[in-house]
Enzyme design. Sequence first.
Site, PDB file in Angstrom:
ATOM      1  N   HIS A  47      -7.236   0.884  -6.477  1.00 14.81           N
ATOM      2  CA  HIS A  47      -7.506   0.036  -5.302  1.00 14.81           C
ATOM      3  C   HIS A  47      -8.169  -1.263  -5.818  1.00 14.81           C
ATOM      4  O   HIS A  47      -9.363  -1.504  -5.585  1.00 14.81           O
ATOM      5  CB  HIS A  47      -8.407   0.790  -4.320  1.00 14.81           C
ATOM      6  CG  HIS A  47      -8.411   0.234  -2.933  1.00 14.81           C
ATOM      7  ND1 HIS A  47      -7.683  -0.881  -2.555  1.00 14.81           N
ATOM      8  CD2 HIS A  47      -9.082   0.641  -1.802  1.00 14.81           C
ATOM      9  CE1 HIS A  47      -7.895  -1.126  -1.265  1.00 14.81           C
ATOM     10  NE2 HIS A  47      -8.735  -0.231  -0.794  1.00 14.81           N
ATOM     11  N   GLN A  79     -10.070  -3.809  -3.445  1.00 14.78           N
ATOM     12  CA  GLN A  79     -11.356  -3.296  -2.985  1.00 14.78           C
ATOM     13  C   GLN A  79     -12.456  -3.637  -3.989  1.00 14.78           C
ATOM     14  O   GLN A  79     -13.520  -4.141  -3.620  1.00 14.78           O
ATOM     15  CB  GLN A  79     -11.277  -1.769  -2.805  1.00 14.78           C
ATOM     16  CG  GLN A  79     -12.580  -1.128  -2.397  1.00 14.78           C
ATOM     17  CD  GLN A  79     -13.030  -1.560  -1.013  1.00 14.78           C
ATOM     18  OE1 GLN A  79     -12.267  -1.504  -0.078  1.00 14.78           O
ATOM     19  NE2 GLN A  79     -14.272  -2.008  -0.877  1.00 14.78           N
ATOM     20  N   ARG A 123     -13.642  -8.435   1.616  1.00  9.98           N
ATOM     21  CA  ARG A 123     -12.208  -8.187   1.425  1.00  9.98           C
ATOM     22  C   ARG A 123     -11.430  -9.453   1.792  1.00  9.98           C
ATOM     23  O   ARG A 123     -10.467  -9.834   1.126  1.00  9.98           O
ATOM     24  CB  ARG A 123     -11.716  -7.023   2.311  1.00  9.98           C
ATOM     25  CG  ARG A 123     -12.299  -5.659   1.987  1.00  9.98           C
ATOM     26  CD  ARG A 123     -11.870  -5.151   0.621  1.00  9.98           C
ATOM     27  NE  ARG A 123     -10.434  -5.082   0.469  1.00  9.98           N
ATOM     28  CZ  ARG A 123      -9.666  -4.068   0.878  1.00  9.98           C
ATOM     29  NH1 ARG A 123     -10.220  -3.007   1.444  1.00  9.98           N
ATOM     30  NH2 ARG A 123      -8.353  -4.076   0.675  1.00  9.98           N
ATOM     31  N   CYS A 176     -16.471   1.883   0.487  1.00  8.90           N
ATOM     32  CA  CYS A 176     -15.322   1.023   0.775  1.00  8.90           C
ATOM     33  C   CYS A 176     -14.869   1.138   2.231  1.00  8.90           C
ATOM     34  O   CYS A 176     -14.176   0.253   2.724  1.00  8.90           O
ATOM     35  CB  CYS A 176     -14.174   1.364  -0.164  1.00  8.90           C
ATOM     36  SG  CYS A 176     -13.672   3.085  -0.037  1.00  8.90           S
ATOM     37  N   ARG A 202       0.883  -1.179   0.000  1.00  9.71           N
ATOM     38  CA  ARG A 202       0.000   0.000   0.000  1.00  9.71           C
ATOM     39  C   ARG A 202       0.907   1.210   0.000  1.00  9.71           C
ATOM     40  O   ARG A 202       1.641   1.447   0.973  1.00  9.71           O
ATOM     41  CB  ARG A 202      -0.925  -0.004   1.219  1.00  9.71           C
ATOM     42  CG  ARG A 202      -1.587   1.335   1.446  1.00  9.71           C
ATOM     43  CD  ARG A 202      -2.689   1.314   2.476  1.00  9.71           C
ATOM     44  NE  ARG A 202      -3.874   0.684   1.947  1.00  9.71           N
ATOM     45  CZ  ARG A 202      -5.099   0.822   2.461  1.00  9.71           C
ATOM     46  NH1 ARG A 202      -5.282   1.584   3.514  1.00  9.71           N
ATOM     47  NH2 ARG A 202      -6.129   0.206   1.927  1.00  9.71           N
ATOM     48  N   ASP A 254     -17.326   7.219  -1.742  1.00  7.11           N
ATOM     49  CA  ASP A 254     -16.070   7.101  -0.986  1.00  7.11           C
ATOM     50  C   ASP A 254     -15.738   8.498  -0.451  1.00  7.11           C
ATOM     51  O   ASP A 254     -16.322   9.506  -0.870  1.00  7.11           O
ATOM     52  CB  ASP A 254     -14.956   6.558  -1.911  1.00  7.11           C
ATOM     53  CG  ASP A 254     -13.628   6.358  -1.183  1.00  7.11           C
ATOM     54  OD1 ASP A 254     -13.632   6.261   0.062  1.00  7.11           O
ATOM     55  OD2 ASP A 254     -12.577   6.312  -1.869  1.00  7.11           O
TER      56      ASP A 254
END
Length: 310
Positions: free
Chosen positions: A133, A136, A294, A266, A106, A227
């Site tokens: 991402h 996700q 996830r 998310c 990340r 988001d």
Amino acid sequence: MANGTNHFVSVADWSADELLRILERARELRRLYHAGERPQTLQGRTLAMYLEKPSLRTHVTFEAGVTQMGGHAVVLRPDQVGIGTRESPKDVARNLSRWVDGIMARTFSHSLVEQLAREATVPVINGLTDLLHPCQVMSDLQTISEKMEPKDATVAYVGDGNNVANSLVLLASVLGLHLRVATPASHPPAVRVLQRAEKLARESGARVTLTVDPAEAVRDAHFVYTDTWTSMGQEAEVEKRRKIFAAYQVNAELLKHAPDAWIMHCLPAHRGEEITDEILDGPRSLVYEQAENRLHSQKAIMERLMAPAF
Ligand code: CP
Ligand code: NVA
């Protein structure tokens, strides 16, 4: 990738068939998990996790996921490893490749994950960059598939044209899905993402539309997704962003245009900014399903990359 290793840096690097295989396995892993079964498909394998930004879901689901499959995760903090200061990305990738079976990273810069993937001879999994991402949106696909056939769904994304929006655009474009994106004109999805998406959509038949009007995007949508307006790394702009995105809040008023929509986010949410408590905690909210998935979707991704026999 250049050295022939499979990575999961962008969903656009994978075919629709391959992504759907991962989805099917993720759905199966969820069923098995709830039946108390934990296939030991990563026994003896190690995942290195390099985290430059905060994380709850990504960190815990990768670590728990690898443990549940019989493997082990090592967390690497940037101040320990010093990629680019203590050691070059190339040397870090080459060292890790001698010891571990996969790397989840990340990072702020997307090009750093691309560079790690170019140099590593073990799979690199993108755990979020400023651009994308991908893990996700695989979990989001699983969550959508639990409600209806994704090909039949209209998904509306409202808010910032950020990493999550970019990955949704690419996912829809690979799989031939129907996605409407509403952002302010000043904050659309990334140009390089839209260019790639256009090419992919020509093959898949995806319908991805952009608008500045949230009501137009959500009208009769099956899923409404939002988001944060201020992604990690943009904290200095928070006040400015609150003004720019004020008309893009997912709230009861907006959802009059999509009364039956399932709600997606998310997380982490900035309650009262991009979404109201009432909607986030309401009966149509899928946010904790997304969070749970996830775990399952990343287990499927890790199996596919780190234990390819499965
Ligand atoms: N959705 C998500 O990636 O959450 P974290 O930032 O907590 O990992
Ligand atoms: N767009 C958000 C996603 C967090 C999971 C961010 O990058 O901070």
